[in-house]
Motif scaffolding. Structure first.
Motif, PDB file in Angstrom:
ATOM      1  N   GLY A 157       1.742  63.852  -2.443  1.00  0.00           N
ATOM      2  CA  GLY A 157       1.957  62.572  -3.103  1.00  0.00           C
ATOM      3  C   GLY A 157       1.867  61.370  -2.199  1.00  0.00           C
ATOM      4  N   LYS A 158       1.238  61.543  -1.031  1.00  0.00           N
ATOM      5  CA  LYS A 158       1.111  60.446  -0.081  1.00  0.00           C
ATOM      6  C   LYS A 158      -0.279  59.828  -0.147  1.00  0.00           C
ATOM      7  CE  LYS A 158       5.178  61.490   1.397  1.00  0.00           C
ATOM      8  NZ  LYS A 158       6.339  60.676   0.955  1.00  0.00           N
ATOM      9  N   ALA A 159      -0.332  58.497  -0.091  1.00  0.00           N
ATOM     10  CA  ALA A 159      -1.599  57.830   0.160  1.00  0.00           C
ATOM     11  C   ALA A 159      -1.968  58.069   1.623  1.00  0.00           C
ATOM     12  CB  ALA A 159      -1.467  56.337  -0.118  1.00  0.00           C
ATOM     13  N   VAL A 160      -3.255  57.984   1.929  1.00  0.00           N
ATOM     14  CA  VAL A 160      -3.716  58.232   3.292  1.00  0.00           C
ATOM     15  C   VAL A 160      -4.630  57.085   3.720  1.00  0.00           C
ATOM     16  CG1 VAL A 160      -5.022  59.753   4.820  1.00  0.00           C
ATOM     17  CG2 VAL A 160      -3.579  60.741   3.030  1.00  0.00           C
ATOM     18  N   CYS A 161      -4.355  56.528   4.899  1.00  0.00           N
ATOM     19  CA  CYS A 161      -5.263  55.562   5.508  1.00  0.00           C
ATOM     20  C   CYS A 161      -5.821  56.187   6.773  1.00  0.00           C
ATOM     21  CB  CYS A 161      -4.564  54.249   5.824  1.00  0.00           C
ATOM     22  SG  CYS A 161      -5.725  52.960   6.349  1.00  0.00           S
ATOM     23  N   VAL A 162      -7.118  56.409   6.796  1.00  0.00           N
ATOM     24  CA  VAL A 162      -7.801  57.045   7.923  1.00  0.00           C
ATOM     25  C   VAL A 162      -8.239  55.966   8.904  1.00  0.00           C
ATOM     26  CG1 VAL A 162      -9.797  58.416   8.628  1.00  0.00           C
ATOM     27  CG2 VAL A 162      -8.604  58.947   6.476  1.00  0.00           C
ATOM     28  N   VAL A 163      -7.862  56.145  10.165  1.00  0.00           N
ATOM     29  CA  VAL A 163      -8.313  55.239  11.220  1.00  0.00           C
ATOM     30  C   VAL A 163      -9.699  55.698  11.669  1.00  0.00           C
ATOM     31  CG1 VAL A 163      -7.866  54.372  13.538  1.00  0.00           C
ATOM     32  CG2 VAL A 163      -5.964  54.747  11.956  1.00  0.00           C
ATOM     33  N   SER A 164     -10.694  54.858  11.460  1.00  0.00           N
ATOM     34  CA  SER A 164     -12.065  55.224  11.800  1.00  0.00           C
ATOM     35  C   SER A 164     -12.208  55.393  13.316  1.00  0.00           C
ATOM     36  CB  SER A 164     -13.023  54.148  11.287  1.00  0.00           C
ATOM     37  OG  SER A 164     -14.357  54.594  11.299  1.00  0.00           O
ATOM     38  N   PRO A 165     -12.950  56.410  13.766  1.00  0.00           N
ATOM     39  CA  PRO A 165     -13.004  56.734  15.198  1.00  0.00           C
ATOM     40  C   PRO A 165     -13.504  55.623  16.104  1.00  0.00           C
ATOM     41  CG  PRO A 165     -13.791  58.596  13.910  1.00  0.00           C
ATOM     42  CD  PRO A 165     -13.620  57.450  12.950  1.00  0.00           C
ATOM     43  N   GLU A 166     -14.295  54.665  15.605  1.00  0.00           N
ATOM     44  CA  GLU A 166     -14.793  53.626  16.504  1.00  0.00           C
ATOM     45  C   GLU A 166     -13.665  52.734  17.026  1.00  0.00           C
ATOM     46  OE1 GLU A 166     -14.827  51.462  12.574  1.00  0.00           O
ATOM     47  OE2 GLU A 166     -15.286  53.494  13.270  1.00  0.00           O
ATOM     48  N   LEU A 167     -12.500  52.743  16.357  1.00  0.00           N
ATOM     49  CA  LEU A 167     -11.376  51.971  16.866  1.00  0.00           C
ATOM     50  C   LEU A 167     -10.888  52.514  18.207  1.00  0.00           C
ATOM     51  CD1 LEU A 167     -11.466  50.966  13.905  1.00  0.00           C
ATOM     52  CD2 LEU A 167      -8.973  50.834  13.997  1.00  0.00           C
ATOM     53  N   HIS A 168     -11.264  53.762  18.506  1.00  0.00           N
ATOM     54  CA  HIS A 168     -10.925  54.371  19.787  1.00  0.00           C
ATOM     55  C   HIS A 168     -12.170  54.678  20.621  1.00  0.00           C
ATOM     56  CE1 HIS A 168      -6.781  54.576  18.585  1.00  0.00           C
ATOM     57  NE2 HIS A 168      -7.093  55.259  17.502  1.00  0.00           N
ATOM     58  N   GLY A 169     -13.279  54.012  20.299  1.00  0.00           N
ATOM     59  CA  GLY A 169     -14.475  54.118  21.121  1.00  0.00           C
ATOM     60  C   GLY A 169     -15.364  55.311  20.839  1.00  0.00           C
ATOM     61  N   ARG A 170     -15.185  55.967  19.668  1.00  0.00           N
ATOM     62  CA  ARG A 170     -16.002  57.128  19.331  1.00  0.00           C
ATOM     63  C   ARG A 170     -16.903  56.820  18.139  1.00  0.00           C
ATOM     64  NH1 ARG A 170     -10.820  59.184  19.741  1.00  0.00           N
ATOM     65  NH2 ARG A 170     -10.726  59.581  17.499  1.00  0.00           N
ATOM     66  N   ASP A 171     -17.991  57.555  18.046  1.00  0.00           N
ATOM     67  CA  ASP A 171     -18.920  57.403  16.923  1.00  0.00           C
ATOM     68  C   ASP A 171     -18.221  57.848  15.635  1.00  0.00           C
ATOM     69  OD1 ASP A 171     -20.972  58.019  14.917  1.00  0.00           O
ATOM     70  OD2 ASP A 171     -22.403  57.749  16.539  1.00  0.00           O
ATOM     71  N   PRO A 172     -18.232  57.023  14.594  1.00  0.00           N
ATOM     72  CA  PRO A 172     -17.512  57.375  13.371  1.00  0.00           C
ATOM     73  C   PRO A 172     -18.291  58.195  12.353  1.00  0.00           C
ATOM     74  CG  PRO A 172     -18.386  55.173  13.138  1.00  0.00           C
ATOM     75  CD  PRO A 172     -18.778  55.644  14.531  1.00  0.00           C
ATOM     76  N   HIS A 173     -19.588  58.378  12.559  1.00  0.00           N
ATOM     77  CA  HIS A 173     -20.423  58.863  11.468  1.00  0.00           C
ATOM     78  C   HIS A 173     -20.108  60.281  11.020  1.00  0.00           C
ATOM     79  CE1 HIS A 173     -22.727  55.333  12.809  1.00  0.00           C
ATOM     80  NE2 HIS A 173     -23.032  55.244  11.537  1.00  0.00           N
ATOM     81  N   ARG A 174     -19.678  61.152  11.911  1.00  0.00           N
ATOM     82  CA  ARG A 174     -19.345  62.513  11.480  1.00  0.00           C
ATOM     83  C   ARG A 174     -18.148  62.499  10.528  1.00  0.00           C
ATOM     84  NH1 ARG A 174     -15.956  66.607  12.407  1.00  0.00           N
ATOM     85  NH2 ARG A 174     -14.740  65.388  13.904  1.00  0.00           N
ATOM     86  N   VAL A 175     -17.137  61.700  10.862  1.00  0.00           N
ATOM     87  CA  VAL A 175     -15.970  61.593   9.986  1.00  0.00           C
ATOM     88  C   VAL A 175     -16.367  60.952   8.659  1.00  0.00           C
ATOM     89  CG1 VAL A 175     -13.712  60.489   9.694  1.00  0.00           C
ATOM     90  CG2 VAL A 175     -14.305  61.583  11.869  1.00  0.00           C
TER      91      VAL A 175
END
Length: 201
Positions: A157-175
């Protein structure tokens, strides 16, 4: 899938948490994540200890009032809960706070203020999970989470906010690719809202 911009939709790093970045995000239809602190007895928008150039919190809220766009509020100092709650009164803005200290999180829970708990590679056991409205899902050092992690939170029953990997210097496209197949109360916080929207919509 909702998309929110990280510190507004900025094009240059010095635009983060500025009016220009917020206005750009709003014009494109994206909510945003931003930071709140106090300075000289008032709330301001600032990730780091603020100077006189910091935007007044009320001015930021004025921009989002009436837009229907959500705000994720990164709480950078203790003791702001009552003033933060008052600042949203009558504005009709959907918001939640996150990233506050543990004692401060307890105060938010007791005051029934909307907050997300953090689940990350360095915080494997989210604090105050049952009281939290949602989960701020982060990977500081690696992309450790997958669909199953998100599905477990959604099932609880929790909403989820995903932190995209580019915020930590990684390519986000796989996620982003595997997020395409997911449904539910999921938000993506990203530095590239236009690219994410083009891929996930």
């Amino acid at each position: 899938m909702r998309i929110i911009s990280h510190r507004g939709w900025w094009h240059q790093p010095d635009e983060k948490n500025t009016r220009a970045a917020f206005e750009r995000s709003i014009a494109a239809g994206y909510g945003t994540e931003t930071d709140v602190r106090d300075m000289a007895g008032r709330l301001v928008v600032s990730h780091d200890p603020p100077g006189n150039e910091a935007m007044r919190w009320e001015d930021a809220l004025d921009l989002f009032t009436g837009t229907g766009l959500p705000l994720a509020v990164n709480v950078k100092a203790d003791g702001l809960g009552p003033a933060l709650a008052r600042s949203f009164e009558g504005r009709g803005i959907s918001w939640f706070a996150f990233d506050m200290s543990v004692p401060e999180m307890v105060r938010y829970a007791r005051a029934d203020l909307p907050f997300y708990t953090r689940h990350s590679d360095v915080e494997p056991d989210p604090i105050l999970y049952h009281e939290a409205q949602g989960v701020w899902l982060d990977g500081f050092h690696r992309d450790w989470f997958d669909k199953r992690v998100i599905e477990r939170h959604l099932a609880a029953g929790k909403a989820v906010c995903v932190v995209s990997p580019e915020l930590h210097g990684r390519d986000p496209h796989r996620v982003w690719e595997w997020l395409l197949d997911m449904a539910g109360d999921i938000t993506l916080c990203t530095d590239f809202p236009d690219r994410a929207s083009g891929m996930l919509s």
